[in-house]
Design an enzyme around this catalytic site. Structure first.
Site, PDB file in Angstrom:
ATOM      1  N   LYS A 126       0.857  -1.185   0.000  1.00  0.00           N
ATOM      2  CA  LYS A 126       0.000   0.000   0.000  1.00  0.00           C
ATOM      3  C   LYS A 126       0.885   1.223   0.000  1.00  0.00           C
ATOM      4  O   LYS A 126       2.005   1.191   0.523  1.00  0.00           O
ATOM      5  CB  LYS A 126      -0.891   0.021   1.244  1.00  0.00           C
ATOM      6  CG  LYS A 126      -2.112   0.892   1.077  1.00  0.00           C
ATOM      7  CD  LYS A 126      -3.176   0.168   0.270  1.00  0.00           C
ATOM      8  CE  LYS A 126      -4.410   0.994   0.062  1.00  0.00           C
ATOM      9  NZ  LYS A 126      -5.449   0.184  -0.593  1.00  0.00           N
TER      10      LYS A 126
HETATM   11  P1  NAD Z   1     -12.883   7.704  -4.267  1.00  0.00           P
HETATM   12  O1  NAD Z   1     -11.916   8.744  -3.875  1.00  0.00           O
HETATM   13  O2  NAD Z   1     -13.196   7.474  -5.707  1.00  0.00           O
HETATM   14  O3  NAD Z   1     -14.295   7.965  -3.530  1.00  0.00           O
HETATM   15  C1  NAD Z   1     -14.421   8.112  -2.157  1.00  0.00           C
HETATM   16  C2  NAD Z   1     -15.826   8.597  -1.830  1.00  0.00           C
HETATM   17  O4  NAD Z   1     -15.957   8.686  -0.394  1.00  0.00           O
HETATM   18  C3  NAD Z   1     -16.126   9.998  -2.360  1.00  0.00           C
HETATM   19  O5  NAD Z   1     -17.498  10.089  -2.700  1.00  0.00           O
HETATM   20  C4  NAD Z   1     -15.802  10.895  -1.158  1.00  0.00           C
HETATM   21  O6  NAD Z   1     -16.495  12.141  -1.201  1.00  0.00           O
HETATM   22  C5  NAD Z   1     -16.313  10.014  -0.031  1.00  0.00           C
HETATM   23  N1  NAD Z   1     -15.717  10.342   1.273  1.00  0.00           N
HETATM   24  C6  NAD Z   1     -14.434  10.696   1.537  1.00  0.00           C
HETATM   25  N2  NAD Z   1     -14.285  10.927   2.839  1.00  0.00           N
HETATM   26  C7  NAD Z   1     -15.491  10.691   3.424  1.00  0.00           C
HETATM   27  C8  NAD Z   1     -15.975  10.743   4.740  1.00  0.00           C
HETATM   28  N3  NAD Z   1     -15.168  11.090   5.762  1.00  0.00           N
HETATM   29  N4  NAD Z   1     -17.274  10.435   4.972  1.00  0.00           N
HETATM   30  C9  NAD Z   1     -18.083  10.083   3.951  1.00  0.00           C
HETATM   31  N5  NAD Z   1     -17.687  10.014   2.671  1.00  0.00           N
HETATM   32  C10 NAD Z   1     -16.406  10.317   2.415  1.00  0.00           C
HETATM   33  O7  NAD Z   1     -12.343   6.372  -3.571  1.00  0.00           O
HETATM   34  P2  NAD Z   1     -12.732   4.855  -3.951  1.00  0.00           P
HETATM   35  O8  NAD Z   1     -11.725   4.355  -4.910  1.00  0.00           O
HETATM   36  O9  NAD Z   1     -14.184   4.760  -4.288  1.00  0.00           O
HETATM   37  O10 NAD Z   1     -12.428   4.135  -2.555  1.00  0.00           O
HETATM   38  C11 NAD Z   1     -13.381   4.090  -1.512  1.00  0.00           C
HETATM   39  C12 NAD Z   1     -12.987   3.003  -0.540  1.00  0.00           C
HETATM   40  O11 NAD Z   1     -12.935   1.749  -1.218  1.00  0.00           O
HETATM   41  C13 NAD Z   1     -11.627   3.175   0.132  1.00  0.00           C
HETATM   42  O12 NAD Z   1     -11.706   2.691   1.457  1.00  0.00           O
HETATM   43  C14 NAD Z   1     -10.727   2.278  -0.685  1.00  0.00           C
HETATM   44  O13 NAD Z   1      -9.612   1.829   0.063  1.00  0.00           O
HETATM   45  C15 NAD Z   1     -11.664   1.145  -0.999  1.00  0.00           C
HETATM   46  N6  NAD Z   1     -11.270   0.369  -2.175  1.00  0.00           N
HETATM   47  C16 NAD Z   1     -11.112   0.946  -3.400  1.00  0.00           C
HETATM   48  C17 NAD Z   1     -10.760   0.166  -4.488  1.00  0.00           C
HETATM   49  C18 NAD Z   1     -10.640   0.740  -5.873  1.00  0.00           C
HETATM   50  O14 NAD Z   1     -10.461  -0.043  -6.819  1.00  0.00           O
HETATM   51  N7  NAD Z   1     -10.765   2.031  -6.076  1.00  0.00           N
HETATM   52  C19 NAD Z   1     -10.539  -1.218  -4.329  1.00  0.00           C
HETATM   53  C20 NAD Z   1     -10.716  -1.787  -3.074  1.00  0.00           C
HETATM   54  C21 NAD Z   1     -11.086  -0.982  -2.001  1.00  0.00           C
END
Ligand code: NAD
Length: 420
Positions: free
Chosen positions: A110
């Site tokens: 990570k």
């Molecule tokens: P992203 O940046 O595209 O979206 C994040 C979303 O969460 C946005 O809508 C943002 O406004 C919102 N957000 C941020 N802080 C917040 C808070 N304190 N309270 C409420 N909403 C909040 O990110 P993503 O890629 O969608 O990732 C989201 C989660 O999924 C993370 O925990 C990430 O580790 C996990 N994840 C992502 C992937 C991937 O392929 N992108 C894969 C596995 C896990």
């Protein structure tokens, strides 16, 4: 066992506690267990960036390789104000179990930079990404460690990272990142992969519980890559998306939110807040609304001892990494909520990242239909393995998933032995 002050954080304590519990259940030998508790390498860098106002700011950056027993490391890069060494190390450990559970030839990694990307210009983000990449250069590579998008990062950031790495090699090296734009070696279906994987696992879970998802009420925290795609797919399939949130706040309409209209509203205003077809709520209130399925898809530790007894969902499927604290986990278990854990639920992203890496190495790209079919097959197979292991061992789905993930890595350590 020795403690690890270097990685002090709530998430790291949780990750190590989970490993310790599973190690006991698997009867891992002490020496192997000990090795799994530590990351193989952890790098701290400072990232100076000339900001648009002419001044230089210095950001803290990290890249952690948790384990390399099964292959090169793989893991996301996160830009967020809460990034710290402990969180990155915990997330790297979770990636190890996730890759292992999914049968991928990777260990977990990570990376992260402590910053607020929403408050930075495109030029500042590009400078930050290029300098961070330069600082971790010796740590990454297509057969060493491969990055991918995560919270606060996207295809554009991956393109800059890949370009910076390539410039130092004198040739294009697309395999150093996944989740990059299609034009420069990205894979069809990667952007949607995590959200899509969540939906596939949810269908499998509903089937195993003898339920149908059609018409069910869904709440999604986070409307980014993961939450946005999952909400859109479930809405297309006839589910009622009753609540959604982002970092600015939440919206709620028990009759259902029109996701296409919401996407247009977000494209224009930058947030789900003030969407005309729903009432405003706070993020905390949203999590406690009555629903059939809750999908936390934003940040960590959102469901904790203080609100777990007010969660009114039948199924909670973790899109985010680490959204549930161990105390909350126990409360939800006692209350009969089915929790589908992150390392299974959100593994679709790393699965299609693996497909992207393989396609890139072979210079041969697959059709999206092929990618979707293979993703569906892998997610369904992993769900069935975890579901059956949970029933066989009399444990919850998180414990079963961790047992499956940890076992394979531990076995690899035993067969490889300890150098020198
Ligand atoms: P992203 O940046 O595209 O979206 C994040 C979303 O969460 C946005 O809508 C943002 O406004 C919102 N957000 C941020 N802080 C917040 C808070 N304190 N309270 C409420 N909403 C909040 O990110 P993503 O890629 O969608 O990732 C989201 C989660 O999924 C993370 O925990 C990430 O580790 C996990 N994840 C992502 C992937 C991937 O392929 N992108 C894969 C596995 C896990």
């Amino acid at each position: 066992m020795a403690d690890m002050p270097e990685f002090e954080s709530e998430m790291h304590r949780t990750a190590v506690a989970q490993l310790d519990d599973v190690a006991g259940r698997l009867h891992l030998d002490h020496d192997t267990h000990l090795r799994l508790r530590y990351p193989r390498r952890a790098l701290v860098v400072t990232v100076p960036v000339r900001m648009d106002n002419g001044h230089t700011e210095v950001f803290m950056g990290y890249r952690v390789h948790h384990n390399t027993a099964l292959g090169p490391t793989k893991g996301g890069l996160r830009y967020d104000a809460d990034v710290n060494m402990g969180e990155v190390t915990a997330l790297a450990m979770l990636m190890t179990w996730k890759c292992s559970l999914m049968g991928l030839p990777y260990g977990g990694a990570k990376g992260g930079v402590r910053c607020t990307p929403r408050g930075m210009s495109k030029r500042e983000l590009e400078s930050l990404t290029r300098r961070y990449t330069a600082e971790i250069m010796l740590f990454i590579g297509p057969d060493l460690d491969i990055a991918a998008p995560d919270l606060g990062t996207d295809e554009q950031i991956m393109a800059w990272m890949m370009d910076t790495y390539s410039m130092t090699q004198g040739k294009s090296v697309p395999g150093v990142v996944t989740g990059k734009p299609l034009l420069v070696g990205g894979s069809a279906g990667r952007r949607e992969a995590t959200g899509r994987g969540i939906v596939y696992v949810l269908y499998q879970a509903a089937k195993s519980l003898g339920q149908s998802l059609r018409g069910k009420r869904i709440v999604v925290q986070g409307f980014g890559n993961v939450g946005g795609v999952a909400a859109r797919m479930l809405w297309n399939d006839g589910c009622v998306i009753a609540g959604i949130s982002d970092f600015r706040g939440a919206i709620w309409n028990p009759q259902g939110i029109d996701i296409r209209q919401l996407e247009a509203h977000v494209a224009e205003s930058g947030s789900v807040v003030d969407f005309p077809g729903a009432d405003p709520l706070t993020n905390a209130q949203l999590l406690e609304q009555p629903c059939d399925v809750l999908i936390p898809a934003a940040v960590a530790s959102q469901i904790h001892a203080g609100n777990a007894d007010r969660i009114r969902a039948g199924i909670m499927i973790e899109g985010a990494n680490g959204p549930t604290t161990p105390e909350a986990d126990q409360i939800l278990k006692d209350r009969g909520v089915t929790v589908i854990p992150d390392i299974l639920a959100n593994a679709g992203g790393v699965v299609v990242s693996y497909f992207e890496w393989v396609q890139g190495l072979q210079h041969y790209f697959w059709k999206e239909t092929e990618i979707v079919a293979r993703l569906q097959e892998l997610m369904a197979r992993a769900f069935t393995r975890v579901w059956n292991a949970a029933h066989k061992n009399g444990v919850d789905l998180r414990t079963a998933a961790l047992m499956e993930g940890v076992r394979r890595v531990a076995d690899a350590h035993v067969v490889r032995g300890l150098y020198p």
